[in-house]
Design a protein around this motif. Structure first.
Motif, PDB file in Angstrom:
ATOM      1  N   ALA A  26       0.847  -1.201   0.000  1.00 20.96           N
ATOM      2  CA  ALA A  26       0.000   0.000   0.000  1.00 20.96           C
ATOM      3  C   ALA A  26       0.878   1.244   0.000  1.00 20.96           C
ATOM      4  O   ALA A  26       2.069   1.165   0.325  1.00 20.96           O
ATOM      5  N   LYS A  27       0.281   2.370  -0.328  1.00 23.12           N
ATOM      6  CA  LYS A  27       1.052   3.614  -0.407  1.00 23.12           C
ATOM      7  C   LYS A  27       1.733   3.955   0.919  1.00 23.12           C
ATOM      8  O   LYS A  27       2.830   4.501   0.956  1.00 23.12           O
ATOM      9  N   GLN A  28       1.042   3.685   2.016  1.00 22.74           N
ATOM     10  CA  GLN A  28       1.571   4.071   3.327  1.00 22.74           C
ATOM     11  C   GLN A  28       2.383   2.974   4.008  1.00 22.74           C
ATOM     12  O   GLN A  28       2.970   3.209   5.056  1.00 22.74           O
ATOM     13  N   HIS A  29       2.338   1.790   3.458  1.00 24.59           N
ATOM     14  CA  HIS A  29       2.986   0.662   4.137  1.00 24.59           C
ATOM     15  C   HIS A  29       3.405  -0.358   3.087  1.00 24.59           C
ATOM     16  O   HIS A  29       2.564  -1.036   2.512  1.00 24.59           O
ATOM     17  N   PHE A  30       4.676  -0.403   2.825  1.00 29.06           N
ATOM     18  CA  PHE A  30       5.140  -1.254   1.725  1.00 29.06           C
ATOM     19  C   PHE A  30       6.594  -1.675   1.929  1.00 29.06           C
ATOM     20  O   PHE A  30       7.306  -1.135   2.774  1.00 29.06           O
ATOM     21  N   ILE A  31       7.001  -2.627   1.123  1.00 21.84           N
ATOM     22  CA  ILE A  31       8.405  -3.049   1.110  1.00 21.84           C
ATOM     23  C   ILE A  31       9.129  -2.161   0.107  1.00 21.84           C
ATOM     24  O   ILE A  31       8.753  -2.084  -1.060  1.00 21.84           O
ATOM     25  N   SER A  32      10.163  -1.496   0.580  1.00 23.25           N
ATOM     26  CA  SER A  32      10.837  -0.491  -0.243  1.00 23.25           C
ATOM     27  C   SER A  32      11.978  -1.059  -1.088  1.00 23.25           C
ATOM     28  O   SER A  32      12.234  -0.599  -2.186  1.00 23.25           O
ATOM     29  N   PHE A  33      12.675  -2.037  -0.545  1.00 25.03           N
ATOM     30  CA  PHE A  33      13.736  -2.653  -1.348  1.00 25.03           C
ATOM     31  C   PHE A  33      14.091  -4.030  -0.803  1.00 25.03           C
ATOM     32  O   PHE A  33      13.738  -4.367   0.334  1.00 25.03           O
ATOM     33  N   LEU A  34      14.784  -4.757  -1.650  1.00 18.19           N
ATOM     34  CA  LEU A  34      15.298  -6.062  -1.260  1.00 18.19           C
ATOM     35  C   LEU A  34      16.745  -6.135  -1.727  1.00 18.19           C
ATOM     36  O   LEU A  34      17.076  -5.603  -2.792  1.00 18.19           O
ATOM     37  N   MET A  55      26.319 -18.237  -0.419  1.00 21.01           N
ATOM     38  CA  MET A  55      25.627 -18.057   0.845  1.00 21.01           C
ATOM     39  C   MET A  55      25.594 -16.567   1.166  1.00 21.01           C
ATOM     40  O   MET A  55      26.574 -15.863   0.938  1.00 21.01           O
ATOM     41  N   GLY A  56      24.493 -16.106   1.646  1.00 19.90           N
ATOM     42  CA  GLY A  56      24.407 -14.682   1.972  1.00 19.90           C
ATOM     43  C   GLY A  56      23.165 -14.377   2.764  1.00 19.90           C
ATOM     44  O   GLY A  56      22.547 -15.278   3.340  1.00 19.90           O
ATOM     45  N   HIS A  57      22.823 -13.119   2.784  1.00 21.81           N
ATOM     46  CA  HIS A  57      21.625 -12.686   3.496  1.00 21.81           C
ATOM     47  C   HIS A  57      20.709 -11.919   2.561  1.00 21.81           C
ATOM     48  O   HIS A  57      21.167 -11.083   1.776  1.00 21.81           O
ATOM     49  N   LEU A  58      19.445 -12.232   2.659  1.00 21.92           N
ATOM     50  CA  LEU A  58      18.422 -11.440   1.984  1.00 21.92           C
ATOM     51  C   LEU A  58      17.965 -10.377   2.966  1.00 21.92           C
ATOM     52  O   LEU A  58      17.560 -10.692   4.088  1.00 21.92           O
ATOM     53  N   TYR A  59      18.082  -9.134   2.566  1.00 21.56           N
ATOM     54  CA  TYR A  59      17.600  -8.016   3.392  1.00 21.56           C
ATOM     55  C   TYR A  59      16.387  -7.426   2.690  1.00 21.56           C
ATOM     56  O   TYR A  59      16.383  -7.307   1.457  1.00 21.56           O
ATOM     57  N   TYR A  60      15.391  -7.038   3.447  1.00 19.00           N
ATOM     58  CA  TYR A  60      14.268  -6.327   2.856  1.00 19.00           C
ATOM     59  C   TYR A  60      13.735  -5.341   3.879  1.00 19.00           C
ATOM     60  O   TYR A  60      13.785  -5.583   5.082  1.00 19.00           O
ATOM     61  N   TYR A  61      13.252  -4.232   3.355  1.00 20.98           N
ATOM     62  CA  TYR A  61      12.927  -3.106   4.226  1.00 20.98           C
ATOM     63  C   TYR A  61      11.459  -2.724   4.105  1.00 20.98           C
ATOM     64  O   TYR A  61      10.981  -2.402   3.014  1.00 20.98           O
ATOM     65  N   CYS A  62      10.775  -2.748   5.243  1.00 22.33           N
ATOM     66  CA  CYS A  62       9.394  -2.274   5.323  1.00 22.33           C
ATOM     67  C   CYS A  62       9.435  -0.837   5.825  1.00 22.33           C
ATOM     68  O   CYS A  62      10.113  -0.554   6.818  1.00 22.33           O
ATOM     69  N   ASN A  63       8.729   0.061   5.144  1.00 25.68           N
ATOM     70  CA  ASN A  63       8.829   1.485   5.531  1.00 25.68           C
ATOM     71  C   ASN A  63       8.247   1.751   6.919  1.00 25.68           C
ATOM     72  O   ASN A  63       8.505   2.780   7.502  1.00 25.68           O
ATOM     73  N   ARG A  64       7.438   0.819   7.436  1.00 23.76           N
ATOM     74  CA  ARG A  64       6.906   1.026   8.791  1.00 23.76           C
ATOM     75  C   ARG A  64       7.621   0.205   9.840  1.00 23.76           C
ATOM     76  O   ARG A  64       7.732   0.611  10.988  1.00 23.76           O
ATOM     77  N   MET A 102      20.586  -5.449  -5.538  1.00 26.24           N
ATOM     78  CA  MET A 102      19.511  -4.713  -4.883  1.00 26.24           C
ATOM     79  C   MET A 102      18.371  -4.455  -5.853  1.00 26.24           C
ATOM     80  O   MET A 102      18.607  -4.158  -7.018  1.00 26.24           O
ATOM     81  N   VAL A 103      17.164  -4.626  -5.366  1.00 27.40           N
ATOM     82  CA  VAL A 103      15.976  -4.390  -6.186  1.00 27.40           C
ATOM     83  C   VAL A 103      15.098  -3.395  -5.452  1.00 27.40           C
ATOM     84  O   VAL A 103      14.836  -3.540  -4.263  1.00 27.40           O
ATOM     85  N   LYS A 104      14.652  -2.384  -6.171  1.00 25.33           N
ATOM     86  CA  LYS A 104      13.765  -1.383  -5.575  1.00 25.33           C
ATOM     87  C   LYS A 104      12.331  -1.783  -5.854  1.00 25.33           C
ATOM     88  O   LYS A 104      11.983  -2.144  -6.979  1.00 25.33           O
ATOM     89  N   PHE A 105      11.517  -1.722  -4.829  1.00 20.74           N
ATOM     90  CA  PHE A 105      10.080  -1.975  -4.989  1.00 20.74           C
ATOM     91  C   PHE A 105       9.324  -0.664  -4.799  1.00 20.74           C
ATOM     92  O   PHE A 105       9.824   0.250  -4.130  1.00 20.74           O
ATOM     93  N   TYR A 106       8.119  -0.640  -5.347  1.00 25.00           N
ATOM     94  CA  TYR A 106       7.304   0.574  -5.235  1.00 25.00           C
ATOM     95  C   TYR A 106       5.911   0.228  -4.726  1.00 25.00           C
ATOM     96  O   TYR A 106       5.395  -0.842  -5.030  1.00 25.00           O
ATOM     97  N   PRO A 107       5.287   1.167  -3.981  1.00 18.83           N
ATOM     98  CA  PRO A 107       3.930   0.911  -3.505  1.00 18.83           C
ATOM     99  C   PRO A 107       3.006   0.625  -4.678  1.00 18.83           C
ATOM    100  O   PRO A 107       3.185   1.190  -5.759  1.00 18.83           O
TER     101      PRO A 107
END
Ligand SMILES: [Fe+2]
Length: 203
Positions: free
Chosen positions: A141-149, A177-186, A159-164
């Motif tokens: 959603a516009k106010q609550h979304f995953i911004s990148f991975l 071997m590694g880590h997947l990081y992903y960011y929630c704007n909230r 890195m991949v950018k996501f959009y609402p």
């Protein structure tokens, strides 16, 4: 910049460089009494003195203002020591290979601390041909979304950018071997360890 230099910072930096108040005062053209006043919170250096003061103490101005002097022992800049910073004002995303003082839109950004994936922020990885199809299960959603991975290994970052209102899905080749990081704007930064020999992983 949301802070000003403090006396405690000046004192701590001066002492760590084995400088007397007089020696520091001489370097920036003030009296030792002035330095003493700063260190005991009885005065503050004029803004015009901040750059010479930072120089005399051998640090950057932004570090002086934040009271945070960064010395990375990680001199090989290992990707596994990656840090992410997200600006809450403009959404800018910054990635460093070690600690840093990072500023955007006038705000000093803290390095985000990644949490393990929780039930509201799960991620699945499926093998598709020679790639991996990655889905973060989360509203967009516009106010609550995953911004990148990002997938971070010892020698690369993808890195991949996501959009609402889009999908929090992507195809990547996850090697090694590694880590997947992903960011929630909230809710902040999440992390999941991933090893390529696992055919299907779900958090
Ligand atoms: Fe969230």
């Amino acid at each position: 910049m949301n802070t000003y230099v403090t006396g405690a910072t000046i004192k701590q930096l001066r002492e760590s460089r084995n400088l007397t108040q007089t020696e520091l005062a001489d370097r920036i053209g003030v009296s030792s009494k002035t330095v003493s006043k700063w260190e005991t919170a009885k005065g503050l250096p004029d803004i015009g003195l901040l750059q010479p003061l930072a120089q005399a103490l051998g640090i950057s101005l932004i570090e002086l203002m934040n009271g945070e002097h960064i010395v990375n022992k990680n001199i090989s800049a290992n990707m596994l020591r990656s840090q992410f910073y997200v600006c809450p004002v403009c959404g800018n995303i910054l990635h460093t290979l070690g600690k840093a003082v990072v500023s955007c839109c006038g705000i000093t950004l803290p390095a985000l601390e990644a949490e393990e994936a929780d039930t509201d922020h799960t991620i699945t990885v499926e093998n598709v041909e020679d790639e991996h199809f990655i889905t973060v299960h989360h509203p967009m959603a516009k106010q609550h979304f995953i911004s990148f991975l990002a997938f971070v290994t010892s020698d690369r970052i993808q890195m991949v950018k996501f959009y609402p209102e889009g999908n929090a899905q992507t195809r990547l080749q996850l090697r090694g071997m590694g880590h997947l990081y992903y960011y929630c704007n909230r809710h902040g930064l999440f992390r999941k360890r991933y090893k390529n020999n696992i055919k299907k992983a779900s958090a």
